[in-house]
Design a protein around this motif. Sequence first.
Motif, PDB file in Angstrom:
ATOM      1  N   ASN A  62      16.206  -5.637  -0.501  1.00  0.00           N
ATOM      2  CA  ASN A  62      15.404  -4.589  -0.688  1.00  0.00           C
ATOM      3  C   ASN A  62      15.443  -3.765  -2.116  1.00  0.00           C
ATOM      4  N   CYS A 114       9.193   7.570   5.845  1.00  0.00           N
ATOM      5  CA  CYS A 114       9.450   6.312   5.131  1.00  0.00           C
ATOM      6  C   CYS A 114       8.894   5.130   5.606  1.00  0.00           C
ATOM      7  N   GLU A 133       6.329   2.790   3.542  1.00  0.00           N
ATOM      8  CA  GLU A 133       6.319   1.466   3.370  1.00  0.00           C
ATOM      9  C   GLU A 133       5.198   0.512   4.027  1.00  0.00           C
ATOM     10  N   THR A 148       2.143  -1.627   2.028  1.00  0.00           N
ATOM     11  CA  THR A 148       2.184  -2.944   2.279  1.00  0.00           C
ATOM     12  C   THR A 148       0.506  -2.947   2.602  1.00  0.00           C
ATOM     13  N   TYR A 194       8.400   5.558  -3.288  1.00  0.00           N
ATOM     14  CA  TYR A 194       7.945   4.371  -2.957  1.00  0.00           C
ATOM     15  C   TYR A 194       6.861   3.882  -3.914  1.00  0.00           C
ATOM     16  N   SER A 202       6.293   0.585  -5.974  1.00  0.00           N
ATOM     17  CA  SER A 202       5.212  -0.552  -5.894  1.00  0.00           C
ATOM     18  C   SER A 202       4.287  -0.411  -6.444  1.00  0.00           C
ATOM     19  N   ALA A 204       5.341  -7.452   3.431  1.00  0.00           N
ATOM     20  CA  ALA A 204       5.894  -6.657   2.398  1.00  0.00           C
ATOM     21  C   ALA A 204       6.455  -7.642   1.412  1.00  0.00           C
ATOM     22  N   THR A 244      10.993  -2.312   1.359  1.00  0.00           N
ATOM     23  CA  THR A 244      10.661  -1.620   2.822  1.00  0.00           C
ATOM     24  C   THR A 244      11.867  -1.662   3.514  1.00  0.00           C
ATOM     25  N   LEU A 273      11.565  -0.581   7.300  1.00  0.00           N
ATOM     26  CA  LEU A 273      10.972  -1.598   8.118  1.00  0.00           C
ATOM     27  C   LEU A 273      11.846  -2.598   8.179  1.00  0.00           C
TER      28      LEU A 273
END
Lengths: 290, 290, 290, 290
Positions: free
Chosen positions: A259, C178, C182, C186, C281, C285, D244, D251, D254
Amino acid sequence: MIQSVAFIGLGAMGYRMAAHLPQHFDTVMVWNRNFAKAEQHAAEYATHAVSLEAAAQADIIFSCLPTSADVEQLIQTLDIKKGAIWVDCTSGVPDSAKKLAQDLAEKDVTFLDAPVSGQTIGAENGTLTVMVGGDIKAFEKALPAMQAFGGLIKHVGESGAGFAVKAVNNMLMAVNLCAVAEGFTTLKAHGVDLTEALDCINASSGKSMVTETVLPQRILNRSFPLTFALPLLAKDSGIAVDLAREAKLSTPVLSIAQNMIQAASALSDKESDFSSAVKMYESWSKITLE
Amino acid sequence: MIQSVAFIGLGAMGYRMAAHLPQHFDTVMVWNRNFAKAEQHAAEYATHAVSLEAAAQADIIFSCLPTSADVEQLIQTLDIKKGAIWVDCTSGVPDSAKKLAQDLAEKDVTFLDAPVSGQTIGAENGTLTVMVGGDIKAFEKALPAMQAFGGLIKHVGESGAGFAVKAVNNMLMAVNLCAVAEGFTTLKAHGVDLTEALDCINASSGKSMVTETVLPQRILNRSFPLTFALPLLAKDSGIAVDLAREAKLSTPVLSIAQNMIQAASALSDKESDFSSAVKMYESWSKITLE
Amino acid sequence: MIQSVAFIGLGAMGYRMAAHLPQHFDTVMVWNRNFAKAEQHAAEYATHAVSLEAAAQADIIFSCLPTSADVEQLIQTLDIKKGAIWVDCTSGVPDSAKKLAQDLAEKDVTFLDAPVSGQTIGAENGTLTVMVGGDIKAFEKALPAMQAFGGLIKHVGESGAGFAVKAVNNMLMAVNLCAVAEGFTTLKAHGVDLTEALDCINASSGKSMVTETVLPQRILNRSFPLTFALPLLAKDSGIAVDLAREAKLSTPVLSIAQNMIQAASALSDKESDFSSAVKMYESWSKITLE
Amino acid sequence: MIQSVAFIGLGAMGYRMAAHLPQHFDTVMVWNRNFAKAEQHAAEYATHAVSLEAAAQADIIFSCLPTSADVEQLIQTLDIKKGAIWVDCTSGVPDSAKKLAQDLAEKDVTFLDAPVSGQTIGAENGTLTVMVGGDIKAFEKALPAMQAFGGLIKHVGESGAGFAVKAVNNMLMAVNLCAVAEGFTTLKAHGVDLTEALDCINASSGKSMVTETVLPQRILNRSFPLTFALPLLAKDSGIAVDLAREAKLSTPVLSIAQNMIQAASALSDKESDFSSAVKMYESWSKITLE
């Protein structure tokens, strides 16, 4: 007896690997998408720059491409010589190796996944480590050709096993890259002399390839020379955690490192060396590892 | 000039470390809670088994105890010789070193945190790595005494820096222990030959002290010889993440590895070798690393 | 019988909490470092802006400061009325509560750790949740004063227990923050309609305070209103993982969330609302949660 | 106009869901691998226990099976009525939904992924949440049939979106399950009263479905009633992290929670309720959440 060999994919690794083949084989064909590269190789090493179709008629066909998807796409279009052995040196996906091995077997072609490690310097010196998955007899037959560029060459299991070992190797390196970034940032935050600390750790149980070479030669000197791009390390780490997922295993440390490498890769230029993953940590801590 | 040295704490490490001192110094005093151990040492190496009070009158006083708390407790009770240097080889807590250094300075005693790495074999051979934090002049003065058992001896920073380097070193080892357990379990789940894979990785970028020695010599042969107890590795890893917390750093990979080592330690016998942490992973995967 | 109460620290929370006291008590003193704030409060709510020394003579003294360190520093300088109860509404450190309770007990003052939750709106409406640690008799005696601003008021254990519950509460919220960032990133990456998805999740087992209020009211509408600063959430999460470390527990999910919040906080402006942690995040992404 | 509906898979959920259909449709067919279950359903709710082939001739065909693999296998063997809508209520894999939607479209059949949440009690009361992916017109046409057992019914995106939302919902629940286990173990280790702490948290920002129902109704009372098996939660969490990975997202929270649930599942009996994942944490801490 191997009469002819071909090498497909003359990137930073492939170009150097193929350079050793003429010393061992009379007929060495090379091909590259950007064909000028192939012609340059032919001029430099007395190989033959040929069409993809011609390359596919060699006894041993090497490939070294960015991803398994590239290899699959290329193989689909080809009519490969019956009895040939395709030795794929890409850092690829184990499931793809299994599928290609099965598909090619129907056409009387053997597929070996044979990724290499040792970087461009190892390719240049012909001392690469080659981890091979697939049919053991084909492995033995292809061995002399792999010895042209390989130092340690190991048959590690059935189709896909070579790719699996490469992925786990790179994953372990990625783990160390993250851990070293985290650990040395912590030491610097506490006023520790990093150079002296590194000497101690390299003489102790915490040492790894990352502490021995990556940290001093790429990071602390702020050179980050591009020899292995960060997105490729992200790809390889992803292959490793996918293998764990497939087997329904719990791998918390690998998962977190994957990650982090993925995040660092997303934040970086595509042409960043893998070692520049530490810059994400530096942006968090405002501490530079130098 | 160092006239006399003392060594307090004759455990597996201390016993062997103190054994080298008589070759370099005329007066070597030893003390141990279980005093029979001190008398045995005196008989074996011509040291002097003395009272704690007498040991505290040496020019250089070494200590090697399980935790910083033990050292603090012991020092509190003592009247140490003015001008002495206390060299603590415990794998201790940086904050404790800072506090002891400050407290002892008021009594004209210098405290150096000087943890060692290299295990019992390094202690026996006098080739330990010593990472030292504290006053540089005291370091230089104590150096000849540390050379009795040390190979690489480095001054890494101010008080606490030695303990910090040791904690991070052991944390890095712990990270590799977890990552290797996870990675090799994954490989075995996919039918890879572990011995061949290990050879490849040890010639590649994923190698570490754990792949080079711990995995083949302790885990794959199922020996798990007790030389460094798992709860001590949990303690050291905890010190490392506490250092990161104190500096408000994000260290996700270190944190997860510390959590895993902590869990593995909680599940194990106290007298388990650190390498047996892999057994927690084995209980999850039903795969034995052999 | 409570004759007089004082409130120290008139920040966003304290200012509103203290406003309820005059309805229940004749003498309400207030103090604030920036004293103009105290005078404004006195003018607005008929409280008395007094010196710190005078405030320390109340029967019940409330404090609501940024950190336990602030409270400790302030209490050190004060001569508190014998028999008084100090009710600290700071989101503080359990160990500090234990120490203060012990220190003040020697001076015949009782210390209660009584952090609150419910944000400024709860402070305004007098419906805060108050989680109290410390002496049960003092709790019962102080209860009427706490009821001025509290809805649910619970005695959760000995000194430090209140701070512990608050830290774990905020840690759980941080975990959800968090995880929601996440998870919804996704979903968006896969083309899912986030608003519809949120409706489904809020009617299902994945719902939390974060999905019910934080995501729709602060993040998806891109408002990020500053009511609780991200560095304070990082602090509280840190207290929670420190509690786990102290008890030698393995808390991998809490640890990772704490690391992420810490990183997000380091990357943000100090005056960022906690909800803006999602921006880290988003930078990974390249997906915006809107 | 929907003339006939069929329901395939009469497990704990499906049996109750199908029971509502006869109130809305004249012809309701049911099928189950263990056919006695179908006959029992027919006797109890006046549905028709029919062959799989007959069920495939309904206008709307529901399926509710353990995994997408089961659905794929079953659909492969069937000749489905042209123009029919297949509504799959399995908690399945988004990629499988995309593939089935594409494959069935060639046969003039529309596939909707329509997983449900709300547990057996929601199925019984006809108040399930249904999250639907796929063709919007088919969604509208099938809506009246879904309303028989659904409360909130949402079209969340294209094929696979329904499965994605369900996976992320369950992943968020899994995250909370782990975080709550970790957080409450920490509180208990520090002597906090868990019942009072839970009341406070359920009135605060840390609350979630897990603190509101799972912790008090399944864990603290040590009942762990089997309504949703832990291996299924591990499966759903895995689907979420695979989503993901596919999108190359980071992530970490997760991922760690998925790893923990996977480990807890590996350590548990297959017939363990998801809530029993806390027992892994209890084995680490030697603390029982009661």
